[in-house]
Design an enzyme around this catalytic site. Structure first.
Site, mmCIF file in Angstrom:
data_model
loop_
_atom_site.group_PDB
_atom_site.id
_atom_site.type_symbol
_atom_site.label_atom_id
_atom_site.label_comp_id
_atom_site.label_asym_id
_atom_site.label_seq_id
_atom_site.Cartn_x
_atom_site.Cartn_y
_atom_site.Cartn_z
ATOM 1 N N GLU A 28 0.868 -1.171 -0.054
ATOM 2 C CA GLU A 28 -0.182 -0.102 -0.098
ATOM 3 C C GLU A 28 0.966 1.330 -0.107
ATOM 4 O OE1 GLU A 28 -3.865 -2.031 2.297
ATOM 5 O OE2 GLU A 28 -3.013 -0.084 3.089
ATOM 6 N N CYS A 42 3.668 8.375 1.144
ATOM 7 C CA CYS A 42 4.094 7.319 1.889
ATOM 8 C C CYS A 42 4.245 6.152 1.117
ATOM 9 C CB CYS A 42 3.145 7.428 3.273
ATOM 10 S SG CYS A 42 3.445 6.348 4.425
ATOM 11 N N CYS A 44 6.277 -5.423 15.355
ATOM 12 C CA CYS A 44 6.054 -4.627 16.557
ATOM 13 C C CYS A 44 4.468 -4.851 16.771
ATOM 14 C CB CYS A 44 6.230 -3.082 16.141
ATOM 15 S SG CYS A 44 7.984 -2.860 15.787
ATOM 16 N N CYS A 47 1.383 -2.448 15.475
ATOM 17 C CA CYS A 47 1.459 -2.297 14.136
ATOM 18 C C CYS A 47 0.559 -3.229 13.331
ATOM 19 C CB CYS A 47 2.841 -2.056 13.625
ATOM 20 S SG CYS A 47 2.953 -1.823 11.812
HETATM 21 N N1 SAH Z 1 9.423 0.017 9.712
HETATM 22 C C1 SAH Z 1 9.656 1.381 9.655
HETATM 23 C C2 SAH Z 1 8.460 2.137 9.138
HETATM 24 C C3 SAH Z 1 7.245 1.890 9.646
HETATM 25 S S1 SAH Z 1 5.802 2.700 9.841
HETATM 26 C C4 SAH Z 1 9.695 2.031 11.266
HETATM 27 O O1 SAH Z 1 9.348 1.080 12.257
HETATM 28 O O2 SAH Z 1 10.074 3.211 11.688
HETATM 29 C C5 SAH Z 1 5.996 4.504 10.229
HETATM 30 C C6 SAH Z 1 5.777 4.781 11.782
HETATM 31 O O3 SAH Z 1 4.592 4.358 12.272
HETATM 32 C C7 SAH Z 1 6.623 3.998 12.680
HETATM 33 O O4 SAH Z 1 7.235 5.122 13.492
HETATM 34 C C8 SAH Z 1 5.701 2.985 13.244
HETATM 35 O O5 SAH Z 1 6.279 2.863 14.714
HETATM 36 C C9 SAH Z 1 4.550 4.014 13.343
HETATM 37 N N2 SAH Z 1 3.257 3.278 13.583
HETATM 38 C C10 SAH Z 1 3.043 1.741 13.309
HETATM 39 N N3 SAH Z 1 2.024 1.440 13.795
HETATM 40 C C11 SAH Z 1 1.489 2.436 14.504
HETATM 41 C C12 SAH Z 1 0.106 2.505 15.050
HETATM 42 N N4 SAH Z 1 -0.891 1.830 15.170
HETATM 43 N N5 SAH Z 1 -0.222 3.871 15.755
HETATM 44 C C13 SAH Z 1 0.695 4.719 15.441
HETATM 45 N N6 SAH Z 1 1.963 4.896 14.815
HETATM 46 C C14 SAH Z 1 2.038 3.709 14.278
#
Ligand code: SAH
Length: 376
Positions: free
Chosen positions: A114, A127, A138, A141
């Site tokens: 996506e 993005c 994580c 996420c």
């Molecule tokens: N793998 C990379 C990019 C991922 S997404 C990273 O972890 O940085 C980008 C951001 O969104 C990251 O900071 C991630 O921790 C955050 N993120 C992921 N799930 C989320 C959620 N449910 N709510 C808020 N932020 C989230």
């Protein structure tokens, strides 16, 4: 790599044994010399590579009929060989009165990724995903829950931006024709776990036409969970991209569970590498911190975070947690989040709260868990 083992072994969709990119070769995978060599392999003079690149990166077209400076037979051959269709849009959702658009793409092997295009006054941010799925696991996420399918190729990453740029240039998005000014690697995947393809994508995105899309490196953000050796390696690349580090906790005890790769590289090592990146590039590092109610939003953690960042070239981006389906967690109470922000600001730490664009279309942070278009 051990990193992959941390993730749940649920990488069912189209996973190959090596989990490497499996897309067909594409113009956007190649640098100038590679493009000339590829054209030469087809028995064409080197300057055809330049012509093709100007159409793709400059005029944002991959349609043979637009390439009127090339003989018709040559067009078909070059396009067929070097501009294969890598991603097909299978679903498109918009919100924020048309200013946010999420696209679900299907790759040739059936993997889903996506991307999200967000228009703001004076800038448009794309993005992008760097992997189909993610192996970092994580727990907050959505992508992390699904596991890793595979790495994307350079061209599969660039194609997301190309398609967004083309749609925007042709006025498809509310607000009239425009250009992509910013790219953030904050879609699906861990960009530094797909290092080579991501780095090449950064170059293709930022090299001026005809070598790339001409987006300023300063406006490209690579976001990572904190793969320490890869951050150091990135610091040595002479880039001017922004680095974002998804910290989410200032202490190892909590970060070990929120960002499981922390069991391998601790907070102190991650921040050390971040400061190394800041020193090498002169760029302020963005510290990402998802505010999770009663989990990481205590005042003492704000103070501890401020202590770690004091005097550093850093900026904190607080993200209200976007709860994923079935999650036991929710966003911090607004008053608690405001207190957390104030404690950082009071200690001289630059801090902002990230906007929550695209929530209704699951296009917001952490919601990109491509469901193959079967969601209603
Ligand atoms: N793998 C990379 C990019 C991922 S997404 C990273 O972890 O940085 C980008 C951001 O969104 C990251 O900071 C991630 O921790 C955050 N993120 C992921 N799930 C989320 C959620 N449910 N709510 C808020 N932020 C989230």
């Amino acid at each position: 790599m051990e990193l992959v083992e941390i993730g749940p072994a649920r990488a069912a969709r189209a996973a190959g044994p090596d989990r490497a990119a499996r897309a067909a070769r594409h113009l956007a995978d190649l640098d100038a010399a590679g493009r000339r060599a590829a054209v030469a392999e087809l028995g064409q003079p080197g300057y055809r590579a330049d012509q093709l690149s100007r159409h793709y990166f400059g005029r944002l077209t991959d349609a043979p009929q637009d390439m009127t400076d090339l003989p018709a037979g040559v067009r078909r051959e070059l396009v067929g060989a070097l501009l294969p269709k890598l991603l097909t849009a299978t679903r498109e959702l918009t919100c924020d009165r048309g200013l946010t658009r999420k696209t679900l793409w299907r790759a040739a092997d059936g993997a889903f990724v996506e991307s999200v295009l967000m228009r703001y006054p004076g800038r448009v941010t794309m993005c992008v995903s760097s992997q189909a799925g993610c192996g970092m696991a994580c727990p907050f996420c959505a992508t992390g829950q699904a596991g890793l399918t595979r790495n994307l190729s350079t061209a599969e990453i660039v194609t997301q931006v190309f398609n967004g740029a083309r749609g925007l240039a042709s006025g498809e998005m509310a607000g009239g024709p425009g250009r992509i000014s910013n790219v953030v690697f904050m879609g699906m995947g861990e960009p530094l776990a797909n290092y080579v393809s991501v780095l090449r994508a950064v170059r293709r995105l930022s090299d001026p036409v005809p070598d790339g899309l001409g987006i300023s490196q300063r406006a490209i953000t690579v976001s990572t969970v904190g793969l320490v050796p890869a951050i150091w390696r990135l610091a040595g690349e002479r880039l001017s991209c922004r680095l974002a580090v998804s910290l989410h906790a200032p202490d190892d005890e909590l970060r070990d569970s929120l960002v499981p790769v922390n069991r391998r590289w601790k907070v102190a090592e991650v921040l050390d590498a971040a400061w190394g990146y800041a020193a090498a590039t002169g760029r302020r590092v963005s510290i990402e911190y998802a505010m999770i109610r009663d989990v990481n939003d205590q005042a003492w953690r704000a103070d501890e975070l401020a202590r770690l960042l004091a005097g550093r070239l850093a900026h904190v981006n607080l993200i209200p947690l976007n709860p994923t389906p079935g999650s036991k967690w929710t966003a911090s109470d607004p008053a608690v989040a405001a207190e957390f922000e104030a404690r950082l600001a009071d200690r001289g730490i630059p801090v902002t709260v990230r906007d929550t664009r695209g929530r209704e279309i699951d296009g917001a942070c952490g919601q990109l868990a491509a469901s193959g278009g079967d969601r209603t």
